[in-house]
Design a protein around this motif. Structure first.
Motif, short mmCIF file in Angstrom:
data_model
loop_
_atom_site.label_atom_id
_atom_site.label_comp_id
_atom_site.label_asym_id
_atom_site.label_seq_id
_atom_site.Cartn_x
_atom_site.Cartn_y
_atom_site.Cartn_z
N THR A 1 0.89 4.19 -2.78
CA THR A 1 0.71 5.57 -2.35
C THR A 1 1.84 6.45 -2.89
N ARG A 2 3.07 5.93 -2.84
CA ARG A 2 4.21 6.67 -3.40
C ARG A 2 4.04 6.89 -4.90
N ARG B 1 1.26 6.98 -6.60
CA ARG B 1 0.18 7.94 -6.85
C ARG B 1 0.68 9.36 -6.62
N ARG C 1 0.83 -1.20 0.00
CA ARG C 1 0.00 0.00 0.00
C ARG C 1 0.87 1.26 0.00
#
Length: 312
Positions: free
Chosen positions: A74-75, A77, A70
């Motif tokens: 997230t990185r 995105r 996750r």
């Protein structure tokens, strides 16, 4: 791919190299897919090196948790990756971890437990029948060289008339499409899978016109479609010429070479073609991929109803 530049330990670099070779060899994935998976896992290893404070090895990969994956997404995105890219990032990491699991080197449970980002539903954007016919017309092509105009028209006719992918059309051999009595041609698509597609007289007419004008030898064993210097025609050249053409013809920005393949499927469906047949003609592995065209057809029917019905 330069394995030495990877921020990973030798055992993980070797395992990843073996996985990529298996994808290209045993599984016969398309070169573009293998390249994308190589890039995705390279990004993942760079993330892990930073996330864990040092180059990861097989042991560190084996200890991954869902929260690590996750954090990676997230990185990505935050770096501007869209939903489709994130989905492919996760698919690449999953594939790599499953390979390691089969080799007894890791547990893929973390990746399996992760849900892929929800993909936005987007419908293909085909051309109208009239615009598609204009786009494949040799007289409409933009180039000072008559043979180049004929070449572009021939390739685009294959995309619209046979539903080929641009790579499939450009991979044709100089010995192909010579027999006018042929009713079909065998095409090798994604994953090395071969399918048979029917041939229209318009396809032979376009290819014959190109052969007559082409200044290069188009004998069997050589590429059928050539660039200005005689080498194999590159997709980027045709895509560039299509951008110029749509500007000159007033076509929408969605009018790309691939949109002609969408148009082939949509117009067939609109004329009564059944999904299974269209699936086979397009070379889709799954019927669900082909079913997206029912949404296009339904949307057009609704738009026509809204425009014409007095109570709409």
């Amino acid at each position: 791919m330069t394995q030495a530049l990877l921020p990973a330990r030798p055992d993980l670099i070797a395992a990843r190299k073996a996985w990529l070779q298996k994808l290209a060899g045993e599984r016969r994935l398309a070169a573009n897919t293998v390249e994308a998976y190589e890039r995705d896992t390279r990004q993942f290893l760079h993330f892990l090196a930073d996330h864990q404070g040092g180059p990861p090895g097989v042991r560190q990969i084996a200890d991954l948790k869902p929260m690590d994956l996750r954090a990676f997404l997230t990185r990505r995105r935050a770096q501007g990756a869209g939903t489709r890219s994130l989905g492919r990032n996760l698919a690449a990491v999953r594939s790599f971890l499953r390979h390691l699991e089969k080799e007894g080197l890791a547990n893929a449970a973390a990746a399996t437990a992760m849900r892929a980002p929800r993909q936005p539903k987007s419908l293909p954007k085909p051309l109208t029948a009239a615009d598609a016919v204009r786009a494949v017309d040799a007289d409409e092509q933009l180039n000072d060289e008559p043979w180049v105009r004929a070449r572009n028209a021939a390739v685009l006719t294959l995309l619209y008339g046979c539903g080929l992918r641009i790579g499939e059309a450009l991979s044709l051999d100089g010995g192909d499409l010579r027999d006018r009595s042929a009713r079909s041609i065998a095409v090798t698509g994604k994953g090395g899978k071969t399918r048979t597609v029917p041939l229209l007289p318009a396809v032979f007419e376009a290819v014959d016109a190109y052969r007559d004008l082409c200044p290069y030898d188009l004998s069997p064993g050589t590429p059928l479609f050539r660039g200005l210097r005689g080498g194999a025609l590159q997709p980027a050249v045709l895509q560039r010429d299509m951008r110029r053409l749509r500007g000159a013809l007033g076509l929408p920005d969605t009018a790309t070479p691939h949109a002609l393949r969408h148009s082939f499927a949509t117009h067939l469906l609109g004329s009564g073609g059944d999904l299974r047949t269209i699936q086979e003609l397009l070379g889709h592995a799954s019927l669900s991929t082909t079913q997206v065209y029912t949404g296009v057809d339904s949307q057009r029917l609704l738009e026509a109803w809204r425009a014409a019905h007095p109570r709409a």
